[in-house]
Design an enzyme around this catalytic site. Sequence first.
Site, PDB file in Angstrom:
ATOM      1  N   ALA A   6     -44.212  -8.529  51.722  1.00 52.12           N
ATOM      2  CA  ALA A   6     -43.821  -9.030  50.404  1.00 52.12           C
ATOM      3  C   ALA A   6     -45.056  -9.785  49.725  1.00 52.12           C
ATOM      4  CB  ALA A   6     -42.704  -9.998  50.663  1.00 52.12           C
ATOM      5  N   ASN A  17     -41.694 -13.806  57.765  1.00 53.86           N
ATOM      6  CA  ASN A  17     -42.586 -12.589  57.933  1.00 53.86           C
ATOM      7  C   ASN A  17     -43.676 -12.600  57.098  1.00 53.86           C
ATOM      8  OD1 ASN A  17     -40.567 -10.568  59.114  1.00 53.86           O
ATOM      9  ND2 ASN A  17     -39.343 -10.823  57.385  1.00 53.86           N
ATOM     10  N   HIS A  59     -45.169 -16.208  46.163  1.00 53.32           N
ATOM     11  CA  HIS A  59     -46.112 -16.462  47.187  1.00 53.32           C
ATOM     12  C   HIS A  59     -47.560 -16.741  46.492  1.00 53.32           C
ATOM     13  CE1 HIS A  59     -42.926 -15.531  50.136  1.00 53.32           C
ATOM     14  NE2 HIS A  59     -42.700 -14.327  49.675  1.00 53.32           N
TER      15      HIS A  59
END
Length: 279
Positions: free
Chosen positions: A132, A199, A229
């Site tokens: 991600a 993750n 992020h």
Amino acid sequence: MIRKIGIIGCGTIGSELALAIDSGKVENASLIALFDILNINAIQLKSKLQNSNPSVFSDFLEFVSSTSFLQADIIVEAASQEAVRNFSKKLLDGGKNLLIMSVGALSDYEFLSELIRSASKNFGYIYLPTGAIAGIDAIRSVKDVLESVTLTTTKTPKALADAPFFKVNNINPNKISKKTLLYDGDAANAVNNFPANINVAAILSLAGLGIKKTSVKIIADPEIEVNQHEILAKGVFGEIMIKVRNVPSTRNPKTSFLAVLSAIECLRSACNNQMRIGT
Ligand SMILES: NC(=O)c1ccc[n+]([C@@H]2O[C@H](COP(=O)([O-])OP(=O)(O)OC[C@H]3O[C@@H](n4cnc5c(N)ncnc54)[C@H](O)[C@@H]3O)[C@@H](O)[C@H]2O)c1
């Protein structure tokens, strides 16, 4: 050379991967096995395939003693951290290459070393997709001269609500009405407080400074519409700033669409023997 693929976990990521292989989007790949603890998920996925006829399993021992397992070149884990803990070593000991999505399970470095030893002994390879986030290639490149690396994740309070952090600190996530910094510490502790976010923190830690020296900030923002992020890495090389604003996948809001695409691209790269781009 055609690579024979088995998939563990027929949910959001596993299904998209299977469909990508089936429709020829992953060159040099053939889907030969689907394994899911919920048999129905594997059966339903198989029914959507047009060009592949994988064997379906819901019992791990049956899977590893099957002809499909014997023939498989790459096994993809797209199930859960528990699946990684329970199955990875056996898969690598069986001489398979392994693509792991639930990277959070590898924050246990003793376990990771065990897997690396097994891969080395059996001439296997462990693939860890960027998932991600982005820029893991750059973080790996500067690893030896990296001085600090910080991951700042911003999500809605609802997207973070399952985290043990709220119970431990007696905070009601539904009452957060403005942008709020919830956590500022190392990745090791973030794992315990926000395991669903692990993750991204885990792959960044593995690529860079490790789980104890990677800083993590978690922000709840009721106004944000994506999972954001940001990575800031500093060292004598200069600075790296990476920002991704992830749209959730339609099937599982916890899994970003980018993570699905990253899994497909990682498999493509693993099946392409001629050229690797950006690795
Ligand atoms: N690396 C990343 O950036 C990243 C991003 C998103 C998701 N993930 C991880 O990838 C994994 C899959 O995500 P998803 O969105 O496809 O999940 P999902 O919930 O949509 O699907 C998971 C599937 O795996 C099956 N499953 C669960 N445990 C199993 C086990 N022990 N053995 C066999 N099958 C099992 C479930 O029945 C389900 O069908 C999760 O662990 C998730 O945390 C990683």
